[in-house]
Design a protein around this motif. Structure first.
Motif, mmCIF file in Angstrom:
data_model
loop_
_atom_site.group_PDB
_atom_site.id
_atom_site.type_symbol
_atom_site.label_atom_id
_atom_site.label_comp_id
_atom_site.label_asym_id
_atom_site.label_seq_id
_atom_site.Cartn_x
_atom_site.Cartn_y
_atom_site.Cartn_z
ATOM 1 N N PHE A 10 8.752 58.273 -39.786
ATOM 2 C CA PHE A 10 8.660 58.949 -41.083
ATOM 3 C C PHE A 10 9.703 60.041 -41.275
ATOM 4 N N ALA A 11 10.291 60.558 -40.171
ATOM 5 C CA ALA A 11 11.218 61.685 -40.308
ATOM 6 C C ALA A 11 12.540 61.500 -39.571
ATOM 7 N N HIS A 12 12.529 60.800 -38.428
ATOM 8 C CA HIS A 12 13.730 60.696 -37.596
ATOM 9 C C HIS A 12 14.587 59.505 -38.007
ATOM 10 N N VAL A 13 15.886 59.653 -37.779
ATOM 11 C CA VAL A 13 16.817 58.585 -38.124
ATOM 12 C C VAL A 13 17.632 58.197 -36.896
ATOM 13 N N SER A 14 18.253 57.050 -36.989
ATOM 14 C CA SER A 14 19.095 56.546 -35.913
ATOM 15 C C SER A 14 20.500 57.138 -36.037
ATOM 16 N N PRO A 15 21.405 56.818 -35.110
ATOM 17 C CA PRO A 15 22.717 57.479 -35.096
ATOM 18 C C PRO A 15 23.486 57.453 -36.409
ATOM 19 N N ARG A 16 23.424 56.353 -37.142
ATOM 20 C CA ARG A 16 24.152 56.296 -38.409
ATOM 21 C C ARG A 16 23.648 57.374 -39.374
ATOM 22 N N GLY A 17 22.329 57.583 -39.406
ATOM 23 C CA GLY A 17 21.781 58.626 -40.259
ATOM 24 C C GLY A 17 22.229 60.010 -39.840
ATOM 25 N N ASN A 18 22.257 60.255 -38.541
ATOM 26 C CA ASN A 18 22.709 61.555 -38.050
ATOM 27 C C ASN A 18 24.176 61.791 -38.393
ATOM 28 N N ASP A 19 24.969 60.714 -38.369
ATOM 29 C CA ASP A 19 26.386 60.863 -38.732
ATOM 30 C C ASP A 19 26.524 61.226 -40.204
ATOM 31 N N ILE A 20 25.712 60.608 -41.053
ATOM 32 C CA ILE A 20 25.725 60.957 -42.485
ATOM 33 C C ILE A 20 25.358 62.433 -42.665
ATOM 34 N N ALA A 21 24.312 62.878 -41.937
ATOM 35 C CA ALA A 21 23.887 64.280 -42.045
ATOM 36 C C ALA A 21 24.975 65.221 -41.554
ATOM 37 N N GLY A 22 25.610 64.876 -40.444
ATOM 38 C CA GLY A 22 26.676 65.724 -39.922
ATOM 39 C C GLY A 22 27.828 65.855 -40.904
ATOM 40 N N ALA A 23 28.189 64.751 -41.540
ATOM 41 C CA ALA A 23 29.283 64.778 -42.511
ATOM 42 C C ALA A 23 28.922 65.601 -43.742
ATOM 43 N N ARG A 24 27.690 65.436 -44.220
ATOM 44 C CA ARG A 24 27.253 66.193 -45.405
ATOM 45 C C ARG A 24 27.245 67.676 -45.136
ATOM 46 N N MET A 25 26.743 68.068 -43.970
ATOM 47 C CA MET A 25 26.665 69.499 -43.675
ATOM 48 C C MET A 25 28.029 70.088 -43.320
ATOM 49 N N SER A 26 28.917 69.266 -42.811
ATOM 50 C CA SER A 26 30.274 69.744 -42.564
ATOM 51 C C SER A 26 30.915 70.203 -43.868
ATOM 52 N N ALA A 27 30.654 69.468 -44.939
ATOM 53 C CA ALA A 27 31.231 69.829 -46.236
ATOM 54 C C ALA A 27 30.621 71.105 -46.796
ATOM 55 N N LEU A 28 29.435 71.499 -46.290
ATOM 56 C CA LEU A 28 28.760 72.693 -46.794
ATOM 57 C C LEU A 28 29.186 73.965 -46.070
ATOM 58 N N LEU A 29 29.839 73.815 -44.916
ATOM 59 C CA LEU A 29 30.309 75.005 -44.187
ATOM 60 C C LEU A 29 31.581 75.516 -44.829
ATOM 61 N N ASN A 30 31.632 76.796 -45.117
ATOM 62 C CA ASN A 30 32.835 77.355 -45.733
ATOM 63 C C ASN A 30 33.092 78.757 -45.195
#
Length: 352
Positions: free
Chosen positions: A332-352
């Motif tokens: 219900f909450a955890h994702v596999s590696p592809r999902g974590n990569d999507i999250a890492g990329a999204r949050m990378s764009a939020l760091l400034n």
């Protein structure tokens, strides 16, 4: 006299059996279950097609243990495996991970941050490090709420380190833990167990506490299964869900102020779960059938957003981050590696 002694011996043996056999039997059952099991079925999900380390990862995950710490609750015990490595302080490490005090980004959260279902190189902090080109330290721990992360943030500043960014990735545990009917808006997942243990002040009750704990756990499980809400109450308790939201707002506000006081930038992220957005869940029929749990997120997440907006707390709403047809969720909450990569990329764009 002989009959009396025999009866006394039988009584003592029965007493010892009452105290020792239930917990010993439970431990033996768990050990045999791990030994004979074909492994965590999540390794067989379509998410892991072509991933040769998946089965080994879930075997290692079943062997990881925890230990207690004041104010933050618990951390994992040190562990060395091929897919999971935990250092002496209880923090999961990934390839090229920095020392805590030297990291440019501190990443806090629950198990989704820690990364069950992902090898060391594929957790969200590891993928964020890869995408952002900044060193990231993983503070995530299973079942952590934002308040535990805030306490750990204070401890970490006291131990040294001045990261440029601090990320709090929260929401899932505020609901799945605190919306349990036996817990309150300020609870951790172990509150009931700890309270029961501490109330056993007499020696006899201390001896019986493991047995009573197993009995109580079983009764709570049976009671929850017999109810249509499966033991959750946020959908029907407006006061409680407002308090849960208020607690997260305060934790994020305090964490933001502490980070800024130490010269850093704070990023709060409201995380996705399988009940937010429109993700692919065709491979997870049990999740699709979890109507009582979905009702808790449907009740609490809108209240969280309302209070965050009212308080003027800036945050990233990533609750629809995993929408689409890809197989990303493994429960219900955890994702596999592809999902974590999507999250890492999204949050990378939020760091400034």
């Amino acid at each position: 006299m002989r009959t009396l002694l025999i009866n006394l011996a039988v009584f003592l043996l029965m007493l010892v059996a009452l105290v020792l056999l239930p917990p010993l039997g439970f431990d033996a059952y768990q050990a045999l279950k791990r030994a004979w099991s074909a492994g965590d079925e999540r390794a067989l999900l379509p998410n892991y097609r072509g991933v040769d380390w998946a089965a080994q990862h879930f075997r290692e995950f079943s062997r990881v243990s925890t230990t207690y710490f004041d104010f933050i609750g618990w951390r994992r015990a040190p562990f060395a495996g091929s897919t999971i490595n935990i250092d002496a302080q209880g923090y999961r490490v990934h390839p090229a991970a920095p020392r805590r005090e030297e990291a440019q980004v501190w990443f806090f959260g629950g198990s989704t941050t820690w990364g069950p279902g992902a090898s060391d190189a594929h957790t969200i902090p590891a993928r964020l490090q890869q995408h952002a080109g900044r060193t990231v330290f993983n503070f995530g721990e299973s079942a952590y709420t934002a308040h535990q992360s805030y306490n750990l943030l204070m401890k970490s500043y006291l131990q040294g380190g001045k990261p440029g960014h601090v990320v709090f990735y929260d929401g899932a545990n505020e609901v799945v833990i605190k919306c349990r009917a036996e817990l309150g808006f300020y609870s951790t997942s172990h509150e009931v167990t700890i309270r029961e243990r501490m109330s056993s002040t007499q020696l006899s009750m201390q001896l019986l506490s493991p047995t009573l704990e197993l009995l109580g756990r079983g009764l709570r499980s049976v009671g929850a299964s017999a109810r249509s809400d499966m033991g959750y109450d946020c959908h029907s308790n407006e006061e409680k869900r407002r308090a849960i939201a208020a607690a997260l707002v305060m934790d994020w506000s305090l964490a933001r102020d502490l980070v800024q006081k130490n010269g850093g930038k704070f990023l709060a992220v409201l995380q996705p779960v399988s009940f937010t957005g429109s993700p692919q869940l065709g491979h997870l029929p049990a999740v699709r059938a979890s109507a009582p749990l979905k009702a808790q997120y449907d009740a609490v997440y809108p209240e969280l957003k309302r209070q965050l907006q009212a308080a003027g707390i800036a945050y990233a709403d990533l609750t629809s981050m995993f929408d689409g047809e890809e197989y990303l969720y493994i429960d219900f909450a955890h994702v596999s590696p592809r999902g974590n990569d999507i999250a890492g990329a999204r949050m990378s764009a939020l760091l400034n």
